[in-house]
Design a protein around this motif. Structure first.
Motif, PDB file in Angstrom:
ATOM      1  N   GLU A 156       0.841  -1.189   0.000  1.00 35.08           N
ATOM      2  CA  GLU A 156       0.000   0.000   0.000  1.00 35.08           C
ATOM      3  C   GLU A 156       0.877   1.240   0.000  1.00 35.08           C
ATOM      4  OE1 GLU A 156      -2.612  -0.146   3.377  1.00 35.08           O
ATOM      5  OE2 GLU A 156      -3.804  -1.797   2.530  1.00 35.08           O
ATOM      6  N   PHE A 157       0.280   2.360  -0.402  1.00 30.66           N
ATOM      7  CA  PHE A 157       0.967   3.648  -0.369  1.00 30.66           C
ATOM      8  C   PHE A 157       0.496   4.387   0.885  1.00 30.66           C
ATOM      9  CE2 PHE A 157      -0.050   3.172  -5.087  1.00 30.66           C
ATOM     10  CZ  PHE A 157       1.095   2.428  -5.333  1.00 30.66           C
ATOM     11  N   HIS A 158       1.454   4.821   1.703  1.00 31.16           N
ATOM     12  CA  HIS A 158       1.125   5.544   2.923  1.00 31.16           C
ATOM     13  C   HIS A 158       1.948   6.822   2.998  1.00 31.16           C
ATOM     14  CE1 HIS A 158      -0.604   2.031   5.512  1.00 31.16           C
ATOM     15  NE2 HIS A 158      -1.021   1.968   4.257  1.00 31.16           N
ATOM     16  N   ARG A 159       1.460   7.762   3.790  1.00 30.81           N
ATOM     17  CA  ARG A 159       2.198   8.987   4.069  1.00 30.81           C
ATOM     18  C   ARG A 159       2.148   9.249   5.569  1.00 30.81           C
ATOM     19  NH1 ARG A 159       1.664  15.020   1.372  1.00 30.81           N
ATOM     20  NH2 ARG A 159       3.829  15.580   1.846  1.00 30.81           N
ATOM     21  N   THR A 160       3.305   9.511   6.136  1.00 30.78           N
ATOM     22  CA  THR A 160       3.375   9.890   7.539  1.00 30.78           C
ATOM     23  C   THR A 160       3.088  11.375   7.639  1.00 30.78           C
ATOM     24  OG1 THR A 160       5.032   8.172   7.954  1.00 30.78           O
ATOM     25  CG2 THR A 160       4.852   9.948   9.583  1.00 30.78           C
ATOM     26  N   VAL A 161       2.146  11.725   8.505  1.00 29.02           N
ATOM     27  CA  VAL A 161       1.771  13.117   8.718  1.00 29.02           C
ATOM     28  C   VAL A 161       1.907  13.423  10.199  1.00 29.02           C
ATOM     29  CG1 VAL A 161      -0.110  14.802   8.561  1.00 29.02           C
ATOM     30  CG2 VAL A 161       0.171  13.072   6.770  1.00 29.02           C
ATOM     31  N   ILE A 162       2.579  14.539  10.507  1.00 28.10           N
ATOM     32  CA  ILE A 162       2.733  14.949  11.906  1.00 28.10           C
ATOM     33  C   ILE A 162       1.861  16.173  12.140  1.00 28.10           C
ATOM     34  CG2 ILE A 162       4.324  15.775  13.677  1.00 28.10           C
ATOM     35  CD1 ILE A 162       6.512  14.149  12.239  1.00 28.10           C
ATOM     36  N   ALA A 206       2.319  11.682  15.204  1.00 25.01           N
ATOM     37  CA  ALA A 206       2.486  11.123  13.858  1.00 25.01           C
ATOM     38  C   ALA A 206       1.354  10.145  13.565  1.00 25.01           C
ATOM     39  CB  ALA A 206       3.825  10.420  13.745  1.00 25.01           C
ATOM     40  N   SER A 207       0.846  10.217  12.353  1.00 28.42           N
ATOM     41  CA  SER A 207      -0.157   9.255  11.903  1.00 28.42           C
ATOM     42  C   SER A 207       0.146   8.907  10.456  1.00 28.42           C
ATOM     43  CB  SER A 207      -1.569   9.831  12.041  1.00 28.42           C
ATOM     44  OG  SER A 207      -1.727  10.979  11.241  1.00 28.42           O
ATOM     45  N   MET A 208      -0.400   7.773  10.019  1.00 27.13           N
ATOM     46  CA  MET A 208      -0.203   7.354   8.635  1.00 27.13           C
ATOM     47  C   MET A 208      -1.518   7.470   7.887  1.00 27.13           C
ATOM     48  SD  MET A 208       2.433   4.213   8.317  1.00 27.13           S
ATOM     49  CE  MET A 208       1.790   3.227   9.648  1.00 27.13           C
ATOM     50  N   HIS A 209      -1.436   8.026   6.682  1.00 28.06           N
ATOM     51  CA  HIS A 209      -2.597   8.162   5.821  1.00 28.06           C
ATOM     52  C   HIS A 209      -2.409   7.269   4.599  1.00 28.06           C
ATOM     53  CE1 HIS A 209      -4.141  12.084   7.636  1.00 28.06           C
ATOM     54  NE2 HIS A 209      -3.088  11.737   8.350  1.00 28.06           N
ATOM     55  N   HIS A 210      -3.404   6.439   4.332  1.00 24.88           N
ATOM     56  CA  HIS A 210      -3.374   5.543   3.181  1.00 24.88           C
ATOM     57  C   HIS A 210      -3.803   6.304   1.929  1.00 24.88           C
ATOM     58  CE1 HIS A 210      -5.438   2.627   0.484  1.00 24.88           C
ATOM     59  NE2 HIS A 210      -4.331   1.946   0.693  1.00 24.88           N
ATOM     60  N   HIS A 211      -3.136   6.043   0.804  1.00 23.69           N
ATOM     61  CA  HIS A 211      -3.480   6.631  -0.491  1.00 23.69           C
ATOM     62  C   HIS A 211      -3.675   5.499  -1.490  1.00 23.69           C
ATOM     63  CE1 HIS A 211      -2.475  10.849   0.502  1.00 23.69           C
ATOM     64  NE2 HIS A 211      -1.665  10.272   1.368  1.00 23.69           N
ATOM     65  N   ASN A 212      -4.790   5.526  -2.218  1.00 20.44           N
ATOM     66  CA  ASN A 212      -5.036   4.494  -3.234  1.00 20.44           C
ATOM     67  C   ASN A 212      -4.176   4.707  -4.466  1.00 20.44           C
ATOM     68  OD1 ASN A 212      -7.010   3.005  -1.839  1.00 20.44           O
ATOM     69  ND2 ASN A 212      -8.542   4.543  -2.345  1.00 20.44           N
ATOM     70  N   THR A 213      -3.980   5.962  -4.846  1.00 22.16           N
ATOM     71  CA  THR A 213      -3.150   6.311  -5.995  1.00 22.16           C
ATOM     72  C   THR A 213      -2.338   7.555  -5.644  1.00 22.16           C
ATOM     73  OG1 THR A 213      -4.831   7.740  -6.990  1.00 22.16           O
ATOM     74  CG2 THR A 213      -4.859   5.421  -7.631  1.00 22.16           C
ATOM     75  N   LEU A 214      -1.270   7.783  -6.399  1.00 23.45           N
ATOM     76  CA  LEU A 214      -0.438   8.972  -6.197  1.00 23.45           C
ATOM     77  C   LEU A 214      -0.020   9.525  -7.549  1.00 23.45           C
ATOM     78  CD1 LEU A 214       1.833   7.663  -3.302  1.00 23.45           C
ATOM     79  CD2 LEU A 214       0.078   9.441  -3.117  1.00 23.45           C
ATOM     80  N   ALA A 215      -0.124  10.829  -7.693  1.00 17.63           N
ATOM     81  CA  ALA A 215       0.250  11.499  -8.942  1.00 17.63           C
ATOM     82  C   ALA A 215       1.767  11.645  -9.033  1.00 17.63           C
ATOM     83  CB  ALA A 215      -0.404  12.872  -9.014  1.00 17.63           C
ATOM     84  N   ILE A 216       2.267  11.484 -10.240  1.00 16.82           N
ATOM     85  CA  ILE A 216       3.663  11.787 -10.554  1.00 16.82           C
ATOM     86  C   ILE A 216       3.579  13.008 -11.466  1.00 16.82           C
ATOM     87  CG2 ILE A 216       5.873  10.913 -11.380  1.00 16.82           C
ATOM     88  CD1 ILE A 216       4.555   8.065 -11.258  1.00 16.82           C
ATOM     89  N   TYR A 234       6.022   9.953   2.315  1.00 15.21           N
ATOM     90  CA  TYR A 234       5.433   8.850   1.573  1.00 15.21           C
ATOM     91  C   TYR A 234       6.331   7.626   1.695  1.00 15.21           C
ATOM     92  CZ  TYR A 234       2.210  12.028  -0.797  1.00 15.21           C
ATOM     93  OH  TYR A 234       1.218  12.934  -1.080  1.00 15.21           O
ATOM     94  N   HIS A 235       5.717   6.444   1.735  1.00 12.47           N
ATOM     95  CA  HIS A 235       6.473   5.194   1.762  1.00 12.47           C
ATOM     96  C   HIS A 235       5.594   4.063   1.251  1.00 12.47           C
ATOM     97  CE1 HIS A 235       4.549   5.684   5.730  1.00 12.47           C
ATOM     98  NE2 HIS A 235       4.388   4.369   5.700  1.00 12.47           N
ATOM     99  N   LEU A 236       6.252   3.001   0.800  1.00 10.12           N
ATOM    100  CA  LEU A 236       5.551   1.774   0.449  1.00 10.12           C
ATOM    101  C   LEU A 236       5.392   0.978   1.734  1.00 10.12           C
ATOM    102  CD1 LEU A 236       7.469   0.577  -2.754  1.00 10.12           C
ATOM    103  CD2 LEU A 236       5.363   1.925  -2.648  1.00 10.12           C
ATOM    104  N   MET A 237       4.172   0.638   2.096  1.00  9.22           N
ATOM    105  CA  MET A 237       3.922  -0.229   3.243  1.00  9.22           C
ATOM    106  C   MET A 237       3.868  -1.647   2.714  1.00  9.22           C
ATOM    107  SD  MET A 237       3.529  -0.402   6.506  1.00  9.22           S
ATOM    108  CE  MET A 237       3.175   1.256   7.008  1.00  9.22           C
TER     109      MET A 237
END
Length: 142
Positions: free
Chosen positions: A64-70, A75-85, A98-101
């Protein structure tokens, strides 16, 4: 640098891959963990929109794609279904952002192992998959 196979035939003629990958790696974790994390940078070398839609690997049950947000020192992690390049931009997966979980490793991995991960990217309603090799490292080493 890993050069992604051309997603569109027109870019083959231009001799520049539309998407390139750099600094791909997976953080080593203790044995018997249920998740690991992976990092990389995706560069969009075009004026077109690309979207990272999914990732998979035989080495993990799911990715999954996650982002750590403080926020407020929490700190919490937010899941993203897709991400723009973004056009002529980059999508950076790095510690604290952002990180790959990488969920459910099928075995223990240690520094020096190299794992294949398949990334799925969408452009102009066309989905393409490409494989990248992600070395396992104790910490970030360029």
């Amino acid at each position: 640098m890993v050069v992604v196979p051309s997603l569109l035939a027109s870019y083959v003629q231009a001799q520049q891959a539309p998407i390139t990958v750099q600094n791909a790696w997976i953080r080593e974790a203790p044995p018997n963990v249920t998740t690991m994390v992976g990092y990389l940078t995706l560069h969009n070398n075009t004026s077109e929109n690309y979207t990272l839609t999914s990732a998979k690997s035989d080495y993990f049950k799911g990715i999954e794609f996650h982002r750590t947000v403080i926020k407020d020192d929490m700190a919490s992690m937010h899941h993203h279904n897709t991400l723009a390049i973004p056009p002529f931009g980059s999508l950076v997966f790095k510690p604290g952002d952002y990180h790959l979980m990488l969920m459910g490793p099928r075995t223990g991995f240690k520094a020096g192992d190299e794992l294949m991960v398949t990334l799925c990217i969408l452009n102009n309603n066309k989905q393409a998959e490409f494989d990248i090799v992600m070395p396992v490292k104790k910490s970030k080493v360029n």
